[in-house]
Write a protein that holds these residues in place. Structure first.
Motif, PDB file in Angstrom:
ATOM      1  N   ALA A  25       3.217   9.659   7.768  1.00  0.00           N
ATOM      2  CA  ALA A  25       2.240   8.590   8.043  1.00  0.00           C
ATOM      3  C   ALA A  25       0.816   9.099   7.851  1.00  0.00           C
ATOM      4  O   ALA A  25      -0.036   8.417   7.278  1.00  0.00           O
ATOM      5  CB  ALA A  25       2.432   8.062   9.468  1.00  0.00           C
ATOM      6  N   LEU A  26       0.549  10.318   8.310  1.00  0.00           N
ATOM      7  CA  LEU A  26      -0.779  10.911   8.136  1.00  0.00           C
ATOM      8  C   LEU A  26      -1.068  11.213   6.669  1.00  0.00           C
ATOM      9  O   LEU A  26      -2.202  11.069   6.204  1.00  0.00           O
ATOM     10  CB  LEU A  26      -0.894  12.181   8.973  1.00  0.00           C
ATOM     11  N   ASP A  27      -0.052  11.610   5.941  1.00  0.00           N
ATOM     12  CA  ASP A  27      -0.212  11.862   4.511  1.00  0.00           C
ATOM     13  C   ASP A  27      -0.588  10.572   3.786  1.00  0.00           C
ATOM     14  O   ASP A  27      -1.463  10.574   2.912  1.00  0.00           O
ATOM     15  CB  ASP A  27       1.085  12.445   3.942  1.00  0.00           C
ATOM     16  N   TYR A  28       0.063   9.466   4.157  1.00  0.00           N
ATOM     17  CA  TYR A  28      -0.296   8.168   3.578  1.00  0.00           C
ATOM     18  C   TYR A  28      -1.747   7.815   3.914  1.00  0.00           C
ATOM     19  O   TYR A  28      -2.499   7.323   3.062  1.00  0.00           O
ATOM     20  CB  TYR A  28       0.630   7.060   4.092  1.00  0.00           C
ATOM     21  N   ALA A  29      -2.140   8.045   5.174  1.00  0.00           N
ATOM     22  CA  ALA A  29      -3.508   7.732   5.591  1.00  0.00           C
ATOM     23  C   ALA A  29      -4.512   8.546   4.785  1.00  0.00           C
ATOM     24  O   ALA A  29      -5.545   8.020   4.341  1.00  0.00           O
ATOM     25  CB  ALA A  29      -3.675   8.007   7.079  1.00  0.00           C
ATOM     26  N   LEU A  30      -4.215   9.825   4.586  1.00  0.00           N
ATOM     27  CA  LEU A  30      -5.106  10.692   3.816  1.00  0.00           C
ATOM     28  C   LEU A  30      -5.272  10.177   2.391  1.00  0.00           C
ATOM     29  O   LEU A  30      -6.389  10.082   1.868  1.00  0.00           O
ATOM     30  CB  LEU A  30      -4.563  12.123   3.799  1.00  0.00           C
ATOM     31  N   LYS A  31      -4.168   9.818   1.742  1.00  0.00           N
ATOM     32  CA  LYS A  31      -4.232   9.311   0.363  1.00  0.00           C
ATOM     33  C   LYS A  31      -5.024   8.009   0.298  1.00  0.00           C
ATOM     34  O   LYS A  31      -5.810   7.792  -0.631  1.00  0.00           O
ATOM     35  CB  LYS A  31      -2.827   9.098  -0.182  1.00  0.00           C
ATOM     36  N   ALA A  32      -4.828   7.116   1.289  1.00  0.00           N
ATOM     37  CA  ALA A  32      -5.552   5.841   1.302  1.00  0.00           C
ATOM     38  C   ALA A  32      -7.046   6.075   1.492  1.00  0.00           C
ATOM     39  O   ALA A  32      -7.879   5.437   0.832  1.00  0.00           O
ATOM     40  CB  ALA A  32      -5.008   4.938   2.402  1.00  0.00           C
ATOM     41  N   LEU A  33      -7.399   6.998   2.386  1.00  0.00           N
ATOM     42  CA  LEU A  33      -8.807   7.324   2.601  1.00  0.00           C
ATOM     43  C   LEU A  33      -9.432   7.894   1.327  1.00  0.00           C
ATOM     44  O   LEU A  33     -10.561   7.548   0.963  1.00  0.00           O
ATOM     45  CB  LEU A  33      -8.946   8.325   3.753  1.00  0.00           C
ATOM     46  N   TRP A  34      -8.685   8.760   0.644  1.00  0.00           N
ATOM     47  CA  TRP A  34      -9.199   9.332  -0.603  1.00  0.00           C
ATOM     48  C   TRP A  34      -9.373   8.252  -1.663  1.00  0.00           C
ATOM     49  O   TRP A  34     -10.383   8.220  -2.379  1.00  0.00           O
ATOM     50  CB  TRP A  34      -8.263  10.426  -1.124  1.00  0.00           C
ATOM     51  N   LYS A  35      -8.403   7.352  -1.749  1.00  0.00           N
ATOM     52  CA  LYS A  35      -8.493   6.287  -2.754  1.00  0.00           C
ATOM     53  C   LYS A  35      -9.699   5.393  -2.477  1.00  0.00           C
ATOM     54  O   LYS A  35     -10.355   4.899  -3.397  1.00  0.00           O
ATOM     55  CB  LYS A  35      -7.200   5.457  -2.758  1.00  0.00           C
ATOM     56  N   TYR A  36     -10.017   5.197  -1.205  1.00  0.00           N
ATOM     57  CA  TYR A  36     -11.138   4.332  -0.840  1.00  0.00           C
ATOM     58  C   TYR A  36     -12.479   5.065  -0.933  1.00  0.00           C
ATOM     59  O   TYR A  36     -13.464   4.525  -1.429  1.00  0.00           O
ATOM     60  CB  TYR A  36     -10.937   3.791   0.572  1.00  0.00           C
ATOM     61  N   LEU A  57       0.823  -1.203   0.000  1.00  0.00           N
ATOM     62  CA  LEU A  57       0.000   0.000   0.000  1.00  0.00           C
ATOM     63  C   LEU A  57       0.862   1.261   0.000  1.00  0.00           C
ATOM     64  O   LEU A  57       0.568   2.217  -0.716  1.00  0.00           O
ATOM     65  CB  LEU A  57      -0.948  -0.005   1.206  1.00  0.00           C
ATOM     66  N   GLN A  58       1.934   1.253   0.776  1.00  0.00           N
ATOM     67  CA  GLN A  58       2.824   2.424   0.808  1.00  0.00           C
ATOM     68  C   GLN A  58       3.388   2.712  -0.581  1.00  0.00           C
ATOM     69  O   GLN A  58       3.434   3.862  -1.017  1.00  0.00           O
ATOM     70  CB  GLN A  58       3.959   2.202   1.804  1.00  0.00           C
ATOM     71  N   ARG A  59       3.781   1.664  -1.291  1.00  0.00           N
ATOM     72  CA  ARG A  59       4.335   1.842  -2.635  1.00  0.00           C
ATOM     73  C   ARG A  59       3.289   2.435  -3.584  1.00  0.00           C
ATOM     74  O   ARG A  59       3.591   3.314  -4.396  1.00  0.00           O
ATOM     75  CB  ARG A  59       4.852   0.493  -3.162  1.00  0.00           C
ATOM     76  N   LEU A  60       2.052   1.964  -3.466  1.00  0.00           N
ATOM     77  CA  LEU A  60       0.987   2.482  -4.325  1.00  0.00           C
ATOM     78  C   LEU A  60       0.663   3.929  -3.991  1.00  0.00           C
ATOM     79  O   LEU A  60       0.420   4.750  -4.882  1.00  0.00           O
ATOM     80  CB  LEU A  60      -0.269   1.623  -4.183  1.00  0.00           C
ATOM     81  N   LEU A  61       0.666   4.263  -2.699  1.00  0.00           N
ATOM     82  CA  LEU A  61       0.343   5.630  -2.295  1.00  0.00           C
ATOM     83  C   LEU A  61       1.452   6.604  -2.675  1.00  0.00           C
ATOM     84  O   LEU A  61       1.186   7.793  -2.888  1.00  0.00           O
ATOM     85  CB  LEU A  61       0.085   5.679  -0.786  1.00  0.00           C
ATOM     86  N   ASP A  62       2.685   6.116  -2.763  1.00  0.00           N
ATOM     87  CA  ASP A  62       3.789   6.975  -3.201  1.00  0.00           C
ATOM     88  C   ASP A  62       3.576   7.474  -4.627  1.00  0.00           C
ATOM     89  O   ASP A  62       4.137   8.494  -5.018  1.00  0.00           O
ATOM     90  CB  ASP A  62       5.115   6.217  -3.124  1.00  0.00           C
ATOM     91  N   GLN A  63       2.758   6.751  -5.395  1.00  0.00           N
ATOM     92  CA  GLN A  63       2.521   7.131  -6.784  1.00  0.00           C
ATOM     93  C   GLN A  63       1.424   8.196  -6.921  1.00  0.00           C
ATOM     94  O   GLN A  63       1.178   8.694  -8.018  1.00  0.00           O
ATOM     95  CB  GLN A  63       2.144   5.885  -7.592  1.00  0.00           C
ATOM     96  N   ILE A  64       0.762   8.531  -5.810  1.00  0.00           N
ATOM     97  CA  ILE A  64      -0.292   9.540  -5.842  1.00  0.00           C
ATOM     98  C   ILE A  64       0.309  10.883  -5.447  1.00  0.00           C
ATOM     99  O   ILE A  64       0.738  11.074  -4.308  1.00  0.00           O
ATOM    100  CB  ILE A  64      -1.450   9.176  -4.885  1.00  0.00           C
ATOM    101  N   ALA A  65       0.358  11.810  -6.378  1.00  0.00           N
ATOM    102  CA  ALA A  65       0.882  13.149  -6.099  1.00  0.00           C
ATOM    103  C   ALA A  65      -0.154  13.945  -5.317  1.00  0.00           C
ATOM    104  O   ALA A  65      -1.356  13.773  -5.532  1.00  0.00           O
ATOM    105  CB  ALA A  65       1.215  13.865  -7.403  1.00  0.00           C
ATOM    106  N   PRO A  66       0.284  14.821  -4.406  1.00  0.00           N
ATOM    107  CA  PRO A  66      -0.674  15.655  -3.652  1.00  0.00           C
ATOM    108  C   PRO A  66      -1.625  16.432  -4.563  1.00  0.00           C
ATOM    109  O   PRO A  66      -2.778  16.667  -4.210  1.00  0.00           O
ATOM    110  CB  PRO A  66       0.233  16.599  -2.859  1.00  0.00           C
ATOM    111  N   SER A  67      -1.141  16.811  -5.759  1.00  0.00           N
ATOM    112  CA  SER A  67      -1.982  17.585  -6.686  1.00  0.00           C
ATOM    113  C   SER A  67      -3.148  16.772  -7.248  1.00  0.00           C
ATOM    114  O   SER A  67      -4.095  17.333  -7.790  1.00  0.00           O
ATOM    115  CB  SER A  67      -1.128  18.116  -7.835  1.00  0.00           C
ATOM    116  N   GLN A  68      -3.080  15.418  -7.128  1.00  0.00           N
ATOM    117  CA  GLN A  68      -4.168  14.569  -7.610  1.00  0.00           C
ATOM    118  C   GLN A  68      -5.389  14.634  -6.690  1.00  0.00           C
ATOM    119  O   GLN A  68      -6.504  14.326  -7.111  1.00  0.00           O
ATOM    120  CB  GLN A  68      -3.716  13.106  -7.721  1.00  0.00           C
ATOM    121  N   LEU A  69      -5.188  15.006  -5.438  1.00  0.00           N
ATOM    122  CA  LEU A  69      -6.295  15.053  -4.495  1.00  0.00           C
ATOM    123  C   LEU A  69      -7.171  16.272  -4.771  1.00  0.00           C
ATOM    124  O   LEU A  69      -6.654  17.363  -5.007  1.00  0.00           O
ATOM    125  CB  LEU A  69      -5.776  15.107  -3.053  1.00  0.00           C
ATOM    126  N   PRO A  70      -8.495  16.099  -4.722  1.00  0.00           N
ATOM    127  CA  PRO A  70      -9.390  17.243  -4.915  1.00  0.00           C
ATOM    128  C   PRO A  70      -9.178  18.291  -3.818  1.00  0.00           C
ATOM    129  O   PRO A  70      -8.627  17.999  -2.755  1.00  0.00           O
ATOM    130  CB  PRO A  70     -10.790  16.618  -4.808  1.00  0.00           C
TER     131      PRO A  70
END
Length: 203
Positions: free
Chosen positions: A53-64, A16-29
């Motif tokens: 760690a919180l940044d990873y959590a935020l990206k995972a929550l957004w992806k879900y 999951l960490q590897r996948l979240l590393d591929q999400i740039a902050p600019s991709q988030l609404p």
């Protein structure tokens, strides 16, 4: 982090960490940006690895939760296919072990909440909606957990995730005391007051 649940040796991969590393902050609404991951209380701030760690959590929550109109099972399937599309090849289905009375009791509990396949397996997609913080002892996981509660509160307030109560479980009373102390410290910041209720107080 994904684990091979059955067979011989456990195989671990930080997927999951590897996948979240591929999400740039600019991709988030826009509504998923602008969170304060640094301040904690009047005299505490989070370190960079805690903020990460919180940044990873935020990206995972957004992806879900990024598509709000989906049903829970659709959301889980979508999340699972994202794993598969990004290279997860392991069979992570959970085999129900019914070889003893205790294991049969656990299997019955799992069967009550999950859809079990004919071969006594729980498909991984059913419990894929989880993340973990894999951090060293003494690295401040409790601080991260308290800030995660703040993040969840803010996302609920913005209408991005469902409104649910938060349950904190620990296996030792001293860990629960640590959570209580950190929340009391956090509450001195004045931005948000976290109200704790003891589960033992409820019938």
């Amino acid at each position: 982090r994904s684990n091979r649940w059955s067979g011989g040796a456990k195989m671990t991969q930080i997927l999951l960490q590897r996948l979240l590393d591929q999400i740039a902050p600019s991709q988030l609404p826009t509504n998923w940006r602008g969170f304060d991951f640094e301040s904690f209380s009047r005299d505490k701030a989070l370190w960079d690895y805690q903020r990460q760690a919180l940044d990873y959590a935020l990206k995972a929550l957004w992806k879900y939760y990024g598509q709000p109109d989906l049903r829970v099972d659709e959301r889980k399937h979508r999340f699972f296919h994202w794993y598969r599309d990004c290279g997860m090849e392991e069979d992570l289905d959970l085999s129900l072990d019914k070889s003893s009375a205790a294991k049969r009791k656990l299997a019955a509990l799992q069967e009550a909440y999950f859809e079990v396949e004919a071969d006594d397996k729980l498909p991984y997609w059913q419990f894929i909606n989880s993340i973990c913080f894999w951090m060293a002892t003494g690295s401040g996981k409790t601080l991260v957990i308290v800030k995660l509660i703040e993040l969840l509160h803010e996302l609920i307030k913005r209408g991005e995730i469902p409104n649910h109560d938060i349950l904190i479980l620990t296996h030792r009373d001293d860990l629960l005391t640590q959570v209580q102390e950190h929340i009391a410290d956090y509450n001195t910041s004045g931005d948000l007051y976290l109200d704790l209720h003891e589960l033992r107080d409820y019938s």
